[in-house]
Design a protein around this motif. Sequence first.
Motif, PDB file in Angstrom:
ATOM      1  N   THR A 281       1.035  -1.313   0.126  1.00 27.20           N
ATOM      2  CA  THR A 281       0.337  -0.147   0.151  1.00 27.20           C
ATOM      3  C   THR A 281       0.797   1.294   0.284  1.00 27.20           C
ATOM      4  OG1 THR A 281      -0.234  -0.404   2.893  1.00 27.20           O
ATOM      5  CG2 THR A 281      -2.008  -0.983   1.216  1.00 27.20           C
ATOM      6  N   LEU A 282       1.718   0.844  -0.733  1.00 22.87           N
ATOM      7  CA  LEU A 282       3.014   2.159  -0.410  1.00 22.87           C
ATOM      8  C   LEU A 282       3.253   3.196  -1.726  1.00 22.87           C
ATOM      9  CD1 LEU A 282       4.969   2.875   1.080  1.00 22.87           C
ATOM     10  CD2 LEU A 282       6.674   1.573  -0.605  1.00 22.87           C
ATOM     11  N   GLU A 283       2.030   3.057  -2.669  1.00 21.13           N
ATOM     12  CA  GLU A 283       2.107   3.655  -3.860  1.00 21.13           C
ATOM     13  C   GLU A 283       2.134   5.293  -3.866  1.00 21.13           C
ATOM     14  OE1 GLU A 283       0.885   0.688  -3.443  1.00 21.13           O
ATOM     15  OE2 GLU A 283       1.407  -0.215  -5.112  1.00 21.13           O
ATOM     16  N   GLY A 287       4.603   8.476  -4.469  1.00 19.69           N
ATOM     17  CA  GLY A 287       4.295   9.432  -4.972  1.00 19.69           C
ATOM     18  C   GLY A 287       4.529  11.024  -4.521  1.00 19.69           C
ATOM     19  N   LEU A 288       4.412  10.974  -3.336  1.00 16.50           N
ATOM     20  CA  LEU A 288       4.199  11.912  -2.812  1.00 16.50           C
ATOM     21  C   LEU A 288       6.425  12.020  -2.460  1.00 16.50           C
ATOM     22  CD1 LEU A 288       3.729  14.281  -0.197  1.00 16.50           C
ATOM     23  CD2 LEU A 288       3.560  12.896   1.712  1.00 16.50           C
ATOM     24  N   LEU A 289       6.733  11.318  -2.253  1.00 18.75           N
ATOM     25  CA  LEU A 289       8.403  11.170  -1.987  1.00 18.75           C
ATOM     26  C   LEU A 289       8.680  11.558  -3.116  1.00 18.75           C
ATOM     27  CD1 LEU A 289       8.997   7.887   0.038  1.00 18.75           C
ATOM     28  CD2 LEU A 289       8.899  10.441   0.450  1.00 18.75           C
ATOM     29  N   ARG A 290       8.367  11.354  -4.629  1.00 15.45           N
ATOM     30  CA  ARG A 290       8.206  11.462  -6.309  1.00 15.45           C
ATOM     31  C   ARG A 290       8.379  13.176  -6.079  1.00 15.45           C
ATOM     32  NH1 ARG A 290       6.224   6.743  -7.453  1.00 15.45           N
ATOM     33  NH2 ARG A 290       4.960   7.905  -8.418  1.00 15.45           N
ATOM     34  N   SER A 291       7.350  13.631  -5.644  1.00 10.69           N
ATOM     35  CA  SER A 291       6.999  15.083  -5.972  1.00 10.69           C
ATOM     36  C   SER A 291       7.454  15.944  -4.582  1.00 10.69           C
ATOM     37  CB  SER A 291       5.316  15.416  -5.435  1.00 10.69           C
ATOM     38  OG  SER A 291       5.242  15.216  -4.331  1.00 10.69           O
ATOM     39  N   GLY A 297      16.096   7.088  -7.402  1.00  9.73           N
ATOM     40  CA  GLY A 297      15.571   5.525  -6.423  1.00  9.73           C
ATOM     41  C   GLY A 297      14.889   5.390  -6.521  1.00  9.73           C
ATOM     42  N   ILE A 298      13.799   6.615  -6.717  1.00 10.04           N
ATOM     43  CA  ILE A 298      12.778   6.473  -5.731  1.00 10.04           C
ATOM     44  C   ILE A 298      11.650   6.060  -7.134  1.00 10.04           C
ATOM     45  CG2 ILE A 298      10.662   7.722  -3.994  1.00 10.04           C
ATOM     46  CD1 ILE A 298      12.666   9.834  -4.004  1.00 10.04           C
ATOM     47  N   PRO A 299      10.889   4.518  -6.484  1.00  9.16           N
ATOM     48  CA  PRO A 299      10.630   3.373  -7.684  1.00  9.16           C
ATOM     49  C   PRO A 299       9.749   4.620  -8.447  1.00  9.16           C
ATOM     50  CG  PRO A 299      10.999   2.440  -5.533  1.00  9.16           C
ATOM     51  CD  PRO A 299      10.306   4.124  -5.540  1.00  9.16           C
ATOM     52  N   GLU A 300       8.790   4.491  -9.671  1.00 10.87           N
ATOM     53  CA  GLU A 300       8.170   4.938  -9.627  1.00 10.87           C
ATOM     54  C   GLU A 300       6.625   4.060 -10.042  1.00 10.87           C
ATOM     55  OE1 GLU A 300       7.060   5.117 -15.289  1.00 10.87           O
ATOM     56  OE2 GLU A 300       9.158   6.661 -14.630  1.00 10.87           O
TER      57      GLU A 300
END
Length: 773
Positions: A281-283, A287-291, A297-300
Amino acid sequence: MPQVPLGVRRPALAVLLAAGLGLALAASAAAQTGSVSGFVRDAETGETLLQATVRVVEAGRGAATNAEGFYSLGGLAPGEVTVVASYIGYVSERRALTLEPGGAGRLDFDLAPEGVTSGEVVVEADETLENERPPGVQTVSIDLVEALPTVFEADLFRSIQLLPGVKAANDFSSALYIRGGSPDQTLVLLDGTTVYNPTHFFGFFSTFNTDAIKDVRLYKGAYPSQYGGRLGSVVDIYNRDGNRNERKGTLTLGLLASRAGIEGPIAGGRASYSLNVRRSTLEPLLGLLRSQLDEDGIPESFSFYDVNGKVGVDLSPNDRLSVAAYAGRDQVVVPFGDDARFDLDYGNRTGSVTYNRVLSGTAFASAQVSATRYFSYPVGTVAETTFRQPNTITEYAAQVDGEWLPSERVELRVGARAGRFGLDFESEFNENVGTSFSNPATFGSAYVQGRTRFGDGWTVTGGLRTDAFRNRADDRLDDAEPVAATFVRFAPHLQVERSFDDNVVIQAAAGRYHQFLSLVSNEAFSGFDTWLTTGPGVGPQASEQAVLGLKTRLGPAWRLDVEVYGRTLRELFDTRPELQDVSGLDYADLFRSGKGYAYGAEVLLERGLGRLTGLVGYTVGVTRRRYPAEPAFSDFFPPKYDRLHDVTLVANYDLGRSWRATLAGAYATGQAYTVPARRYIVSGLPFEDRDVNALDSPALNNTRLPPYHRVDVGFTKRGTVAFADYELQLQLVNVYNRRNLWFETYDFDENPVEVGQVRQLPILPNVSLSLDF
C-alpha cells in the motif's frame, strides 16, 4: 560417477558401525525401562509449540519438542514420575504418570499463555542451560519482531540483523550476512521447503509475513547434519497451522503494506487451516516522495503480494497430514536520472505435503514432498542500451526423516532427500543474446546423527552427511552436446558439551559443509542478482567451521552467551567480471575460483524478566576473499559486509496501562568500498556503439565509509474495542536523522569527474493498526 577414495569410505563406515553397536546396546538396556512422549500445544489455539521443554522431575533431565511439537523421554525408571512442561511466555503444567517396566506413557500438554509475554527474549529462569540451544543457534521471538520499530513494516530478517554475528549491508537491504558469509550461503527454509530469494523490493525487506509465522530458528554456524547445501547458516521458518478451537481473523493497516488473515478449525477441531495475505500500500507515499524529493532511486511504480496458506488434519492421535503453500511476487520500476531505468519482476512459489507419524513412545517419523520455483525477469535501460537477465530455478524433492530415543543416554536421527533441480539463465544486450544455458540436475543426500550423554554432564553429538549432485551444462547457443558432471561430498559434524551445573555450559562444535549453487550479486543494486550452479569444471564450494561457546546465567533474569568462531572458504565460484563476449567458451571458462576465511567473537547479554527486557549484542569479526588467478583480486580483500565492530541494543519497557516502549540501536564500522585512482575510456566493446567510461583502482575495497549508527523508537498500545482486540504502533525510525552514507556516484560529464554521495534513510515516522477478531 567418480570413485570415492578408500580413505573416505572407511571412516564413514566406521562411524556407522560404531553408531549401530552403541544403539544396539542402548536398546537392550532400554528394555527394562519406560518412556513418556506426546505433544505440547498452545491451549488457546491448539498450535504445537516448538522447542518447548518437558522434564521428568525424578530423573532430573528433560527434552525439547521437535519441529512438530513432539517430545520423547526414554530410559525412565518404572514407577510414578512427575512430568513438567514449560515454554517461554506460557504457564508451566505439572502432571503425574505411572510407568510400567518397558511401558510407554503418553502425555499431551496444552499450555495456557501468560497474561504478560514481554519476557520472550530469553528462556524461563527455571529451564536449565543443558536443554537449551546448541552453539550458534538462536530462537527468534515473533513478538519481538513485531514490537521492533521498523521502516513501514515488521520484518523478520531485519530483526535477525540485530543479533550478534549477523550483519546488515545497509538500510535498504534485509539480506543476512552471517559470520562472514554472503546471503546465498544461508539456507532459508519455509515449512521444510527452500526459498531461493526471500526478499521483496530488491532486498528492502523479507518475504515472510509475520502474521503467518509460528516459529523461527537461526543456526549461525556449524549447524547439524540434518541440514545441508549451504556453506554458512540456516534460517528454519514454520508457518502457523491454524487455530483448532475457534475461527479468528486479523487485519493490519500500514504505510508499506496491509495484511489480512483468517484461521480456524475444520471437522470439529481434528483439522485446522490458516490463510494470510499481504499487499503493498506504499504507492501513495511513493508519489508524495517523488514530488517532494529530488533524489534518484524512488520507484516510479511498485507492488508486491504474499499469500501463505496451510491446512493440517489429524488422521489419528499418532498421524497428521499437512499441506502448505506460499506465493509472492514483486513488480517494480525504478528510474535513475533521465537515462536509466530498471524494470523488475520476480517472485517465489513453494508447496509441500507433509505426513508425520508417532511410531512408538520413543520414535517419530516424517515424510515430505515439496516443490519450489524462483523466477526473475529484470530489464535495465541505461542511455540507449537495454539488457535483460531472465533467471529461473525449479526444484522438486522428496525426503524422509526419523527420530529414535531408545534410552536416556542415546538419541538417533536419520534422513534422506532426493529430487530434480533445474536452472535456466540468459543475458541479452540490445536484443543480442550473449549467454543462454540450461543446467538441469538430479540430487540426493542422506545423513545419520547421534547424540549420547555420559559421565558427569558430558554430551556428544556426531553426524555424517553425504550429498550427491549430477548436472549438465547445456549452452543453447552452441550445437555441442551437453557435458555432464557428478559431484559426491561427505560432511562430518561433531559437537561436545559440558554442563557444570544448571547455570554454566561450555560447548564446542565443528563441521564441513558444501554448496552447489552461487548467487552473483551486484554490490550496489541487487535487482540483477543471478543464481548459478556447479557444472563441468566447476566444483562445489566448501567450508570448514569451528565454534566454541560459553553459556551462563547471571541470576534469574540475566544470561550471558559468548562464542568465538572460525571458518574457511574454498572453491568459491563467481562469474568473471571482465568477460564481455562469452560465445564459444566452455562452462568452466565463465567462472573464476576463489577462497577466503572469516573469524570473530560474539557476546550476547539478555534480560528476560521484569518490566525492562531486551538484549545487548557485540560482534568483532573479520572476513576476507581472494581470487588468485586474477591480478586485481590476487590479494585478500574485505568484501563490503566486512565490519570489524558491530554493536546492537534492543530494549522493551512496560509503561503500564497497556503501553509498551521499544528502542533499537546499532553501531557498526563503516563498510569497505573502492576509491578509484584514475579514469579511462574503453572503446569497441561487444554490443556497445559508443565509448565507455571506466574507473581504475590499485586495490579492491581499499577504504571504508564513515561508521554507521542509528536509533529507532516505538510505542505500542494494546486494548479491546467492541468487536476486536487492537494493537496501535507509533514508531520513529532514525530519531536523530543520521543520514548514513550508502555509496558514491561519479559524474563523467564533469572534468574532473564529480563525486556525489547517495545517503541512506532519513528520519521516518510509521503508524500501524492491527485488529484481531
